[in-house]
Scaffold this motif. Structure first.
Motif, PDB file in Angstrom:
ATOM      1  N   LEU A 273       0.826  -1.206   0.000  1.00 50.11           N
ATOM      2  CA  LEU A 273       0.000   0.000   0.000  1.00 50.11           C
ATOM      3  C   LEU A 273       0.863   1.260   0.000  1.00 50.11           C
ATOM      4  O   LEU A 273       0.540   2.246  -0.690  1.00 50.11           O
ATOM      5  N   LEU A 274       1.959   1.240   0.748  1.00 46.67           N
ATOM      6  CA  LEU A 274       2.855   2.392   0.752  1.00 46.67           C
ATOM      7  C   LEU A 274       3.484   2.598  -0.625  1.00 46.67           C
ATOM      8  O   LEU A 274       3.610   3.736  -1.101  1.00 46.67           O
ATOM      9  N   MET A 275       3.891   1.512  -1.271  1.00 40.59           N
ATOM     10  CA  MET A 275       4.448   1.627  -2.611  1.00 40.59           C
ATOM     11  C   MET A 275       3.397   2.129  -3.600  1.00 40.59           C
ATOM     12  O   MET A 275       3.710   2.922  -4.500  1.00 40.59           O
ATOM     13  N   SER A 276       2.155   1.693  -3.445  1.00 35.51           N
ATOM     14  CA  SER A 276       1.079   2.173  -4.321  1.00 35.51           C
ATOM     15  C   SER A 276       0.860   3.673  -4.151  1.00 35.51           C
ATOM     16  O   SER A 276       0.686   4.407  -5.130  1.00 35.51           O
ATOM     17  N   ALA A 277       0.891   4.134  -2.902  1.00 34.99           N
ATOM     18  CA  ALA A 277       0.745   5.569  -2.651  1.00 34.99           C
ATOM     19  C   ALA A 277       1.884   6.356  -3.291  1.00 34.99           C
ATOM     20  O   ALA A 277       1.676   7.429  -3.868  1.00 34.99           O
ATOM     21  N   TYR A 278       3.100   5.812  -3.215  1.00 32.76           N
ATOM     22  CA  TYR A 278       4.248   6.495  -3.813  1.00 32.76           C
ATOM     23  C   TYR A 278       4.118   6.565  -5.332  1.00 32.76           C
ATOM     24  O   TYR A 278       4.437   7.589  -5.952  1.00 32.76           O
ATOM     25  N   VAL A 279       3.658   5.490  -5.949  1.00 35.28           N
ATOM     26  CA  VAL A 279       3.483   5.477  -7.405  1.00 35.28           C
ATOM     27  C   VAL A 279       2.416   6.488  -7.823  1.00 35.28           C
ATOM     28  O   VAL A 279       2.572   7.205  -8.825  1.00 35.28           O
ATOM     29  N   ILE A 280       1.340   6.589  -7.048  1.00 35.05           N
ATOM     30  CA  ILE A 280       0.282   7.552  -7.368  1.00 35.05           C
ATOM     31  C   ILE A 280       0.824   8.981  -7.311  1.00 35.05           C
ATOM     32  O   ILE A 280       0.545   9.804  -8.186  1.00 35.05           O
ATOM     33  N   ILE A 281       1.610   9.274  -6.286  1.00 38.50           N
ATOM     34  CA  ILE A 281       2.195  10.611  -6.171  1.00 38.50           C
ATOM     35  C   ILE A 281       3.167  10.875  -7.323  1.00 38.50           C
ATOM     36  O   ILE A 281       3.209  11.982  -7.885  1.00 38.50           O
ATOM     37  N   ALA A 282       3.937   9.855  -7.703  1.00 38.47           N
ATOM     38  CA  ALA A 282       4.877  10.017  -8.816  1.00 38.47           C
ATOM     39  C   ALA A 282       4.145  10.302 -10.115  1.00 38.47           C
ATOM     40  O   ALA A 282       4.572  11.165 -10.907  1.00 38.47           O
ATOM     41  N   VAL A 283       3.055   9.592 -10.361  1.00 36.42           N
ATOM     42  CA  VAL A 283       2.269   9.836 -11.582  1.00 36.42           C
ATOM     43  C   VAL A 283       1.692  11.248 -11.566  1.00 36.42           C
ATOM     44  O   VAL A 283       1.671  11.948 -12.591  1.00 36.42           O
ATOM     45  N   LEU A 284       1.253  11.693 -10.396  1.00 34.63           N
ATOM     46  CA  LEU A 284       0.690  13.038 -10.279  1.00 34.63           C
ATOM     47  C   LEU A 284       1.713  14.096 -10.669  1.00 34.63           C
ATOM     48  O   LEU A 284       1.420  15.001 -11.474  1.00 34.63           O
ATOM     49  N   TYR A 285       2.933  13.994 -10.144  1.00 31.76           N
ATOM     50  CA  TYR A 285       3.948  14.995 -10.445  1.00 31.76           C
ATOM     51  C   TYR A 285       4.539  14.827 -11.837  1.00 31.76           C
ATOM     52  O   TYR A 285       5.072  15.793 -12.399  1.00 31.76           O
ATOM     53  N   PHE A 286       4.459  13.634 -12.405  1.00 30.73           N
ATOM     54  CA  PHE A 286       4.964  13.431 -13.759  1.00 30.73           C
ATOM     55  C   PHE A 286       4.135  14.206 -14.772  1.00 30.73           C
ATOM     56  O   PHE A 286       4.672  14.755 -15.747  1.00 30.73           O
ATOM     57  N   PHE A 287       2.825  14.259 -14.569  1.00 35.28           N
ATOM     58  CA  PHE A 287       1.939  14.956 -15.507  1.00 35.28           C
ATOM     59  C   PHE A 287       1.648  16.387 -15.080  1.00 35.28           C
ATOM     60  O   PHE A 287       0.905  17.088 -15.774  1.00 35.28           O
ATOM     61  N   LEU A 288       2.228  16.828 -13.959  1.00 35.27           N
ATOM     62  CA  LEU A 288       2.014  18.203 -13.525  1.00 35.27           C
ATOM     63  C   LEU A 288       2.844  19.144 -14.385  1.00 35.27           C
ATOM     64  O   LEU A 288       4.069  19.002 -14.465  1.00 35.27           O
ATOM     65  N   PRO A 289       2.228  20.125 -15.059  1.00 28.21           N
ATOM     66  CA  PRO A 289       3.003  21.034 -15.919  1.00 28.21           C
ATOM     67  C   PRO A 289       3.913  21.919 -15.085  1.00 28.21           C
ATOM     68  O   PRO A 289       3.669  22.171 -13.888  1.00 28.21           O
TER      69      PRO A 289
END
Length: 297
Positions: A273-289
């Motif tokens: 679950l912690l790794m899933s949360a980290y991946v979600i945050i990474a995806v969020l910042y990857f697509f953040l302009p």
């Protein structure tokens, strides 16, 4: 049939080759040892335990940092909305509030160090009995000089790295937020990550959690407010307003970590679950302009 007296029903017929339960032959001696799985075999329902006090104290420090950063971010928004028409020096107000809050945060961190090393040293000691008393191989003076030299080298390398980020963002078309919040921390904290994983494999989750949460506590409660005060000393305006998105990510992440460590036990699902949360945050910042203008083009 009922098991013989003195035999534990939880390990009834459990063998070293599997995790199934098989009946013990009739007439077996009552003191016959029941085989248990070896360290190299897969263990079902494995749960690791660690010190609740140490984990909760560090998490409480992170919650305090979350409180300060979120309130400063909200104060900044409210101050801009209320004082936009009055022409008030809003930046100076936010900076002054950040400086006062930074002093309080550093004082709280000093109290935390005193609590950990003086008043509750034994209670906060994690797996002290399993740690070997290794003899020091270098003197204190040599260690201090080495630390200062490495600090200077790291500071110089960091300055070069920051200057080269613009070219990387421009040519690689990667968000600067993703590089600064996801990639750089992974590379910069590689040694800490390796140590945490190694201690977890050695069945010492308390040390792993201490490395991970302790490092976050040090950054949020000491390094960040110290940077604000250092800017004050150099006549540079630095504040604790990290924006609504960054503050929200920080606060929610701390709540997730608190829900994981609150019972003093860890299993593979919680790690997933912690790794899933980290991946979600990474995806969020990857697509953040990189800027609002880029997003509206």
């Amino acid at each position: 049939s009922t098991p013989p007296l003195g035999r534990s029903t939880s390990n009834l017929g459990k063998t070293a080759s599997d995790n199934t339960y098989k009946p013990i032959p009739q007439g077996a001696p009552a003191d016959t040892p029941v085989p248990t799985p070896s360290a190299n075999q897969f263990v079902m329902e494995k749960v690791q335990s660690f010190s609740i006090l140490s984990a909760l104290v560090n998490t409480s420090m992170l919650l305090l940092a979350c409180l300060v950063l979120s309130l400063v971010a909200v104060f900044s928004v409210e101050a801009h909305e209320e004082g936009a028409s009055k022409g008030a020096p809003l930046m100076e107000i936010v900076v002054m509030v950040s400086r006062v809050c930074s002093i309080v945060m550093i004082s709280a961190y000093v109290a935390y160090i005193f609590f950990q090393l003086v008043t509750h040293r034994e209670a906060m000691a994690e797996e002290a009995g399993e740690e070997g008393g290794d003899e020091p191989t270098i003197s204190v003076c040599t260690a201090v000089m080495t630390m200062l030299f490495v600090t200077i080298v790291v500071a110089f390398s960091t300055d070069l790295l920051v200057r080269s980020l613009e070219g990387v963002v421009e040519h690689a078309h990667i968000s600067a937020h993703f590089i600064g919040i996801i990639l750089l921390p992974i590379v910069g904290n590689a040694c800490e990550h390796a140590s945490a994983v190694r201690f977890a494999i050695m069945d010492k989750p308390g040390l792993s959690i201490g490395i991970a949460i302790g490092s976050s506590t040090q950054i949020s409660m000491f390094v960040v407010p110290f940077s604000v005060l250092a800017g004050w000393a150099m006549n540079k305006n630095a504040d604790l307003d990290f924006g609504r998105l960054n503050t929200t990510v920080l606060c929610v992440s701390i709540v997730v970590v608190l829900s994981i460590v609150v019972d003093g036990q860890a299993n593979w699902l919680q790690g997933y679950l912690l790794m899933s949360a980290y991946v979600i945050i990474a995806v969020l910042y990857f697509f953040l302009p990189n800027s609002i203008e880029t997003a509206t083009e």
